[in-house]
Design an enzyme around this catalytic site. Structure first.
Site, mmCIF file in Angstrom:
data_model
loop_
_atom_site.group_PDB
_atom_site.id
_atom_site.type_symbol
_atom_site.label_atom_id
_atom_site.label_comp_id
_atom_site.label_asym_id
_atom_site.label_seq_id
_atom_site.Cartn_x
_atom_site.Cartn_y
_atom_site.Cartn_z
ATOM 1 C CB SER A 307 -0.694 -0.002 1.119
ATOM 2 O OG SER A 307 -0.254 0.204 2.360
ATOM 3 C CB SER A 340 2.410 0.007 5.374
ATOM 4 O OG SER A 340 3.481 -0.431 6.032
ATOM 5 C CG ASP A 341 6.266 2.305 0.494
ATOM 6 O OD1 ASP A 341 7.369 1.966 0.940
ATOM 7 O OD2 ASP A 341 6.301 3.015 -0.612
ATOM 8 C CB SER A 342 9.198 2.633 4.765
ATOM 9 O OG SER A 342 9.684 1.298 4.389
ATOM 10 C CB ALA A 344 2.180 3.985 4.188
#
Length: 805
Positions: A307, A340-342, A344
């Site tokens: 995401s 999640s992307d870092s 996020a």
């Protein structure tokens, strides 16, 4: 490569064989925890150490039954631990191997995944467990053994890693950048790249690869342009599906696609802390940005999605039930887990301002549909607020259960509960970067090369040249091969090395760097020009001396680690720094010039296009770049790549991309520069191709029908070569405005001189559908134009058919 099963024999191999040999030969430290061979049985592992085979330990039981059996046994602590990432050694994890302190750490209850463990990046990049393959395998097994043997339920960890140009590991097979791979237009090749990446990842202990990137790039200034396949949703979808299928073949690894959703359209193409407020209309979201993800899930069975950081229309994606549940799972049918992307999750509170605090951000993300939070901070930062939200009742346990189910389902699907270890480090060593894999990588580089210009047959060069000058900041700098999200540690063959190998002792090959990629005071000099520095002037003078009297000057320019990549968007598309001054000076010597671009985005090389007779685009080509480029320059390979991105003449024309709505990119104004420098689908060859006999059957179809299209393509030139046959459609009358050309088919073919091949395409309902005024996906009756050719602006054959009411 062989994976350890749950047998006593396998455990003996692991504990007594691999560990003892390495300790004896390489003085490995004694393990913090003695092996427990009693839990390993013939065909199963007693993961919960209760002396009997439970349903979740039974490989013959249905996956969903195994998931439910395990979930029912898990405590809140064990469940929440499965919903976090532990970044590997040198990132967050302080220890390269398990220690006694792990028994009191949060991951004593397990962990969802460990990212980038011993992969050659971060502060642990020099660790022997990253650079020595056999010791790497042993260390990965030791970490996995902690979770199997030392946690209550023995839930294995999912080792995640990057892999858009080969798995991100020291010494793995090095492929071109994903943008370069896109320019091959070769679906079968992309499938092979995915397969090799997955096989090498699993041989190294990684079970989940963060690839492919399914973002559709629409702004050439964007820093991450180098990481995408291109700017067209159909092409990105077709290549993305192949990459997913290659990675996930036999469930070798999970593929986790990035970045869902509408990530590549941040305002002004800004990166870093921007990555927000995409300027995209709802219909464009459906037509451009979502199709690759839908295709990868529905056709490829995608097991992972990352995401994105951004919001859409004011709602952050990572906190949106609409995006992560209703669309992703409900509509697309996604059955994997979302990571999640870092940062996020944290951004819900710290950037977007839709969460009151960290606990509220955690709750929103979990309820939206996020499974695992990833960031470069300890997992406690996510897990402890989640436990607090559970304790106070603001987060229902049923939500957590649903998120854990997805994580466990992927782990069972990958066989981690039954095959948790890599057994044979020797087999892994023979697999990773094998000769066969390197040959595929070399093929990928060759097929990614795009001949942008070739006036008067300037290329290929003769091999009997006496003096060749190789000039430029990218001529003998292989750092482009070791950029992030792919392999490190290999030897990159530079253009200089490739030319010298090609010509041997037959010719004098001179070299001069000239100038740096960006140079002093960049990027300020793009708007505040200043005189050349003394060092820059001296470098250009050295290049002029090298070029003077040479038979040809091969000038190698482009991008570097200061000009393109994540958080490296630009305000200009011109050659960075003083590279244009270098090119002009070399050209002024009168020596014939060939320009090679090694770069990560389209560039506005207007002066070069006007004055340099031959231009070869190579993107970031990986370790084998110099070999393939020399092959193309001297005629041992005929370039056949086609552009998947538009080259504007100026950044002032942006947005300027393909596909486009009717007249949206009309270029008739006398007050501005008009037209593309190079259009989508463009690419030349050392031979010529003729198109004939377009056949479209039937001429009339119902709304759910298919159309068969065929065309004959003949090599009419003197050399064998590849042609990428491209099929476009146009809905001539619709209830809404549609694109002028829609790419709906492509095929890369190889033809020898005089050979003819019939290329066939099928156009189906999905290729003809549009989003109507009610935002419904429908096929409307009417007439459709079919265009087939060598590029979007090089149409050779046209016809049409009718969809009846």
């Amino acid at each position: 490569m062989r994976l350890v099963t749950g047998s006593a024999l396998a455990m003996a191999l692991l504990a007594a064989g691999i560990g003892a040999r390495l300790q004896a030969q390489d003085a490995e430290p004694p393990p913090a925890f003695a092996p427990t061979p009693a839990i390993y049985h013939d065909g199963w592992i007693d993961l919960d150490k209760n002396g009997r085979k439970d349903v979740y330990e039974d490989a013959r039981a249905p996956t969903d039954a195994r998931v439910e059996d395990l979930l029912a046994r898990m405590s809140v602590e064990e469940k929440t631990a499965q919903l976090a990432t532990l970044y590997g050694y040198g990132r967050v994890l302080k220890d390269p191997l398990p220690t006694a302190q792990w028994k009191t750490a949060l991951w004593k209850d397990g962990i969802g995944n460990i990212d980038e463990m011993h992969n050659g990046w971060g502060d642990g990049r020099k660790s022997v467990y990253a650079t020595d393959l056999r010791r790497h395998v042993w260390a990965m097994n030791e970490v996995q053994r902690f979770f199997i043997e030392q946690t209550r339920l023995g839930i294995p960890v999912d080792f995640t890693n990057e892999g858009i140009r080969g798995v991100e590991a020291y010494g793995a097979t090095s492929f071109p950048s994903q943008l370069g791979i896109g320019h091959t237009w070769n679906r079968a090749l992309v499938r092979r790249i995915g397969r090799i990446t997955g096989v090498e990842a699993r041989a190294l202990g990684y079970t989940n690869v963060y690839a492919p990137i399914l973002d559709v790039a629409r702004d050439q200034r964007w820093g991450r342009m180098e990481e995408v396949y291109g700017e067209d949703p159909y092409l990105v979808s077709r290549l993305g599906v192949e990459m997913v299928k290659g990675l996930q073949q036999d469930f070798t690894v999970a593929a986790t696609a990035k970045h869902f959703a509408v990530y590549s359209a941040n305002k002004g193409a800004r990166e870093g802390m921007a990555r927000t407020d995409p300027q995209v209309a709802p219909r464009e979201v459906e037509e451009i940005f979502l199709p690759p993800f839908a295709a990868a899930i529905r056709e490829g069975g995608l097991l992972g999605v990352m995401s994105s950081y951004n919001d859409y229309d004011g709602v952050p994606v990572t906190g949106s039930r609409y995006w992560l549940t209703e669309r992703l799972r409900g509509e697309f049918g996604f059955r994997g887990y979302v990571v999640s992307d870092s940062e996020a999750v944290e951004f819900l509170h710290t950037k977007h301002g839709v969460a009151a605090d960290a606990k509220d951000a955690v709750r929103q993300a979990a309820e939206a549909g996020l499974n695992i939070r990833t960031n470069f901070t300890p997992p406690e930062d996510y897990v402890l607020p989640m436990r607090a939200a559970l304790a106070e009742g603001s987060l229902p346990l049923t939500v957590v259960d649903d998120r854990v189910r997805d994580v466990l389902r992927v782990k069972f699907t990958l066989g981690l509960f039954d095959h948790p270890y890599v057994a044979d480090a020797g087999a892994s060593a023979r697999t990773v970067n094998s000769d066969a894999h390197r040959q595929v990588a070399l093929q990928a580089v060759r097929e990614s090369l795009v001949l942008l210009k070739n006036a008067d047959g300037a290329l290929p060069l003769r091999k009997d040249l006496k003096t060749v000058a190789v000039i430029g900041p990218n001529a003998d700098d292989g750092r482009y091969s070791h950029r992030h999200y792919g392999p490190s540690g290999g030897h990159a063959v530079t253009v200089l090395e490739g030319v010298r190998r090609k010509l041997g002792t037959r010719a004098e090959v001179r070299f001069a760097k000239g100038v740096d990629i960006a140079g002093d005071n960049w990027p300020a000099i793009e708007i505040l020009p200043e005189p050349l520095s003394g060092a820059e002037q001296a470098g250009i003078e050295e290049a002029v001396r090298a070029a003077t009297g040479a038979d040809v000057a091969i000038v190698v320019l482009g991008d570097g680690d200061r000009t393109v990549g994540e958080s490296l968007s630009r305000t200009s598309l011109d050659l960075p720094g003083r590279q244009l001054e270098l090119l002009r000076a070399v050209h002024a010597t009168g020596t014939p010039v060939v320009l090679v671009l090694i770069n990560g985005r389209p560039m506005s090389i207007n002066w070069a296009d006007a004055h340099v007779p031959a231009i070869l685009e190579a993107w970031f080509p990986g370790d084998h770049g110099g070999t393939a480029i020399a092959d193309a320059l001297f005629g041992d390979h005929n370039p056949g790549g086609k552009l998947t991105v538009t080259f504007p003449k100026s950044a002032g024309q942006i947005p300027f991309n393909f596909p486009s709505k009717p007249n949206a990119q009309w270029e008739g104004e006398k007050s501005r520069v008009n037209g593309a420098l190079y259009a989508f689908g463009h690419g030349l060859s050392y031979t010529t191709f003729e198109y004939a006999n377009l056949r479209i059957t039937p001429q009339r179809i119902p709304a759910g029908g298919n159309v068969e299209v065929s065309v004959d393509v003949r090599n009419t030139g003197p050399r064998a070569g590849d042609e990428v046959v491209q099929l476009y459609t146009r809905d001539l009358v619709g209830s809404v405005t549609t694109y002028e050309k829609n790419l709906r088919g492509f095929e890369r073919i190889h033809l020898v001189p005089g050979q003819t091949r019939t290329v066939r395409f099928r156009i189906g309902p999905e290729d003809l559908a549009l989003w109507n005024r009610r935002m419904q996906r429908v096929v409307e009756p009417g007439t459709f134009r079919v265009m087939v050719g060598s590029g979007s602006e090089d149409i050779r054959q046209q016809g049409g058919f009718e969809v009846q009411p």
